[in-house]
Design a protein around this motif. Structure first.
Motif, PDB file in Angstrom:
ATOM      1  N   ASN A   1       8.647  23.072 -41.360  1.00 34.59           N
ATOM      2  CA  ASN A   1       8.114  23.629 -40.118  1.00 34.59           C
ATOM      3  C   ASN A   1       8.398  25.127 -39.996  1.00 34.59           C
ATOM      4  O   ASN A   1       7.623  25.871 -39.385  1.00 34.59           O
ATOM      5  N   PHE A   2       9.509  25.565 -40.598  1.00 37.22           N
ATOM      6  CA  PHE A   2       9.820  27.000 -40.603  1.00 37.22           C
ATOM      7  C   PHE A   2       8.770  27.757 -41.421  1.00 37.22           C
ATOM      8  O   PHE A   2       8.235  28.783 -40.972  1.00 37.22           O
ATOM      9  N   ILE A   3       8.460  27.227 -42.591  1.00 37.04           N
ATOM     10  CA  ILE A   3       7.445  27.866 -43.451  1.00 37.04           C
ATOM     11  C   ILE A   3       6.104  27.920 -42.711  1.00 37.04           C
ATOM     12  O   ILE A   3       5.424  28.941 -42.699  1.00 37.04           O
ATOM     13  N   ARG A   4       5.757  26.821 -42.071  1.00 28.15           N
ATOM     14  CA  ARG A   4       4.460  26.778 -41.366  1.00 28.15           C
ATOM     15  C   ARG A   4       4.445  27.737 -40.173  1.00 28.15           C
ATOM     16  O   ARG A   4       3.425  28.362 -39.880  1.00 28.15           O
ATOM     17  N   SER A   5       5.579  27.852 -39.497  1.00 28.54           N
ATOM     18  CA  SER A   5       5.648  28.767 -38.362  1.00 28.54           C
ATOM     19  C   SER A   5       5.527  30.224 -38.838  1.00 28.54           C
ATOM     20  O   SER A   5       4.814  31.034 -38.235  1.00 28.54           O
TER      21      SER A   5
ATOM     22  N   ALA B   1      12.753  32.894 -31.864  1.00 27.37           N
ATOM     23  CA  ALA B   1      13.028  31.569 -32.436  1.00 27.37           C
ATOM     24  C   ALA B   1      13.151  31.669 -33.952  1.00 27.37           C
ATOM     25  O   ALA B   1      14.023  31.036 -34.568  1.00 27.37           O
ATOM     26  N   ILE B   2      12.297  32.456 -34.584  1.00 24.38           N
ATOM     27  CA  ILE B   2      12.377  32.618 -36.043  1.00 24.38           C
ATOM     28  C   ILE B   2      13.640  33.389 -36.415  1.00 24.38           C
ATOM     29  O   ILE B   2      14.367  33.018 -37.344  1.00 24.38           O
TER      30      ILE B   2
ATOM     31  N   ASN C   1      -5.559  28.594 -28.302  1.00 26.36           N
ATOM     32  CA  ASN C   1      -4.185  28.921 -27.910  1.00 26.36           C
ATOM     33  C   ASN C   1      -3.249  27.743 -28.134  1.00 26.36           C
ATOM     34  O   ASN C   1      -2.107  27.906 -28.551  1.00 26.36           O
ATOM     35  N   ARG C   2      -3.768  26.538 -27.886  1.00 27.12           N
ATOM     36  CA  ARG C   2      -2.941  25.334 -28.085  1.00 27.12           C
ATOM     37  C   ARG C   2      -2.634  25.146 -29.567  1.00 27.12           C
ATOM     38  O   ARG C   2      -1.513  24.792 -29.940  1.00 27.12           O
ATOM     39  N   PHE C   3      -3.611  25.375 -30.415  1.00 28.43           N
ATOM     40  CA  PHE C   3      -3.414  25.219 -31.857  1.00 28.43           C
ATOM     41  C   PHE C   3      -2.255  26.100 -32.342  1.00 28.43           C
ATOM     42  O   PHE C   3      -1.373  25.668 -33.080  1.00 28.43           O
ATOM     43  N   ILE C   4      -2.262  27.347 -31.887  1.00 26.23           N
ATOM     44  CA  ILE C   4      -1.236  28.296 -32.349  1.00 26.23           C
ATOM     45  C   ILE C   4       0.142  27.912 -31.796  1.00 26.23           C
ATOM     46  O   ILE C   4       1.133  27.838 -32.526  1.00 26.23           O
TER      47      ILE C   4
ATOM     48  N   LYS D   1       6.348  23.174 -32.799  1.00 18.90           N
ATOM     49  CA  LYS D   1       6.763  22.132 -33.734  1.00 18.90           C
ATOM     50  C   LYS D   1       8.047  22.557 -34.448  1.00 18.90           C
ATOM     51  O   LYS D   1       8.962  21.749 -34.646  1.00 18.90           O
ATOM     52  N   PHE D   2       8.119  23.803 -34.828  1.00 15.15           N
ATOM     53  CA  PHE D   2       9.341  24.288 -35.486  1.00 15.15           C
ATOM     54  C   PHE D   2      10.515  24.319 -34.506  1.00 15.15           C
ATOM     55  O   PHE D   2      11.638  23.934 -34.849  1.00 15.15           O
TER      56      PHE D   2
END
Ligand SMILES: [Fe+2]
Ligand SMILES: [Fe+2]
Length: 360
Positions: free
Chosen positions: A179-183, A103-104, A161-164, A170-171
């Motif tokens: 969202n890209f930066i956060r991912s 995805a990235i 696991n859900r947090f990650i 989200k991205f």
């Protein structure tokens, strides 16, 4: 380039308007032709990393685990519990990494960096397979099934696991630069913080000459994770350098908050898994170690140290396990060079982890 909350475009597969001029390339949103040519690439660090990753190829099912199968029933109940929980978490992380990296990569316009992400995804596949091989070889099939299903029943594991995956998803659902930066930051923290109390647990077993095959496998995995960490460090730095307008003070403090959350989660998880019952890995040592990692990871991506009081590494012996191939004097490097085919078998007897005496 899109604004921080606008939608990013995936790179075009066929891009006749692209150019081979490396001076105008960018990590995201660049005019790439998508042709991979290391000799004319923009990011030399990616070429170096790709070649290093390639040289680290290994085959999990060629490591012998007969002794581990014999030893496992002699572990203390706490050690067995920590062994299963840690593996359950690692299986989840490595498995989701395989898809998330794709995805990235869909937004990366530097073919040499895409090559690293694809190579990383392949190594995550090797890791996921290695845990499968480990469980099939060491424990009975009911225990194996329980480890694979643990994340559904164990509320602590489920929460983590859900947090990650929420950050990753989200991205995927809303591909904005923010969202890209956060991912990417989540990847960086996963590779640089999330694995570490688990690895430390296995190394404490290694120090006691327990579960040598498992420990050798974890060391090979961590050797790979070091390259993944380096990759995401470079990705974060390059993003910061090329897209300064995105990295507002608000985003920077957001990233620091992410480091703190990752550190808090890893400390809680480490304590939960070990229950202060594992020789050499007290609750206090876990807390100090993970905070120390939070500091050095922050510095690596130009963020302030979130735990300025934690200057020293409380478990420095771990480095003799985890930093292999990074220094010439590392004893494990000498052994890994012996990981070569002799006829049909690998000469892996010398992959045995060091005993406490050898580490001195
Ligand atoms: Fe991995
Ligand atoms: Fe990794």
């Amino acid at each position: 380039m899109p604004g921080i909350n606008e939608t990013m475009s995936q790179k075009r597969l066929f891009n006749p308007e692209g150019t081979r001029d490396r001076s105008v390339q960018r990590l995201v949103g660049g005019p790439s032709t998508n042709l991979l040519e290391f000799d004319n690439c923009r990011y030399g660090w990616a070429e170096e990393l790709y070649k290093k990753m390639r040289s680290f190829f290994w085959i999990p099912d060629e490591l012998p685990l007969v002794d581990d199968k014999r030893q496992y029933p002699t572990l203390t109940p706490h050690e067995q519990d920590a062994y299963k929980k840690t593996l359950s978490f690692l299986i989840f992380l490595d498995s989701i990494q395989i898809d998330n990296l794709g995805a990235i990569a869909s937004y990366i316009t530097a073919p040499e960096v895409t090559a690293c992400l694809k190579a990383q995804a392949f190594f995550e596949t090797i890791h996921a397979q290695s845990y499968d091989y480990l469980l099939t070889s060491v424990v009975d099939h009911m225990t194996r099934d329980a480890v694979y299903d643990l994340w559904k029943d164990d509320s602590h594991l489920l929460r983590r696991n859900r947090f990650i995956t929420d950050l990753y998803e989200k991205f995927i659902a809303d591909p904005s630069p923010e969202n890209f930066i956060r991912s990417c930051m989540a990847d960086f923290l996963l590779e640089g913080v999330y694995f570490y109390s688990g690895f430390a647990f296995f190394y404490t077993l290694g120090r006691q000459d327990k579960m040598g095959g498992t420990v050798s496998m974890i060391r090979l995995i961590q050797r790979d994770e070091n390259t993944h960490l380096a990759l995401f460090t470079d990705i974060m730095r390059t993003l910061m350098d090329e897209n300064r307008e995105w990295f507002t003070p608000g985003i920077m403090s957001d990233l620091t908050a992410m480091v703190k959350t990752a550190v808090t989660h890893e400390i809680e998880w480490g304590k939960y898994v070990t229950r202060n019952q594992i020789l050499g890995l007290s609750d206090q040592a876990i807390e100090m170690y993970i905070k120390y990692l939070g500091n050095i990871r922050s510095k690596a991506v130009n963020l302030p140290e979130p735990y300025p009081d934690q200057k020293t590494h409380p478990l420095s012996w771990i480095e003799s396990y985890s930093s292999m191939n990074l220094t010439k004097t590392d004893f494990f490097e000498r052994r890994v060079t012996n990981y070569q085919k002799t006829g049909k078998n690998f000469n892996i007897g010398r992959l045995r982890p060091p005993s406490q005496n050898e580490q001195k």
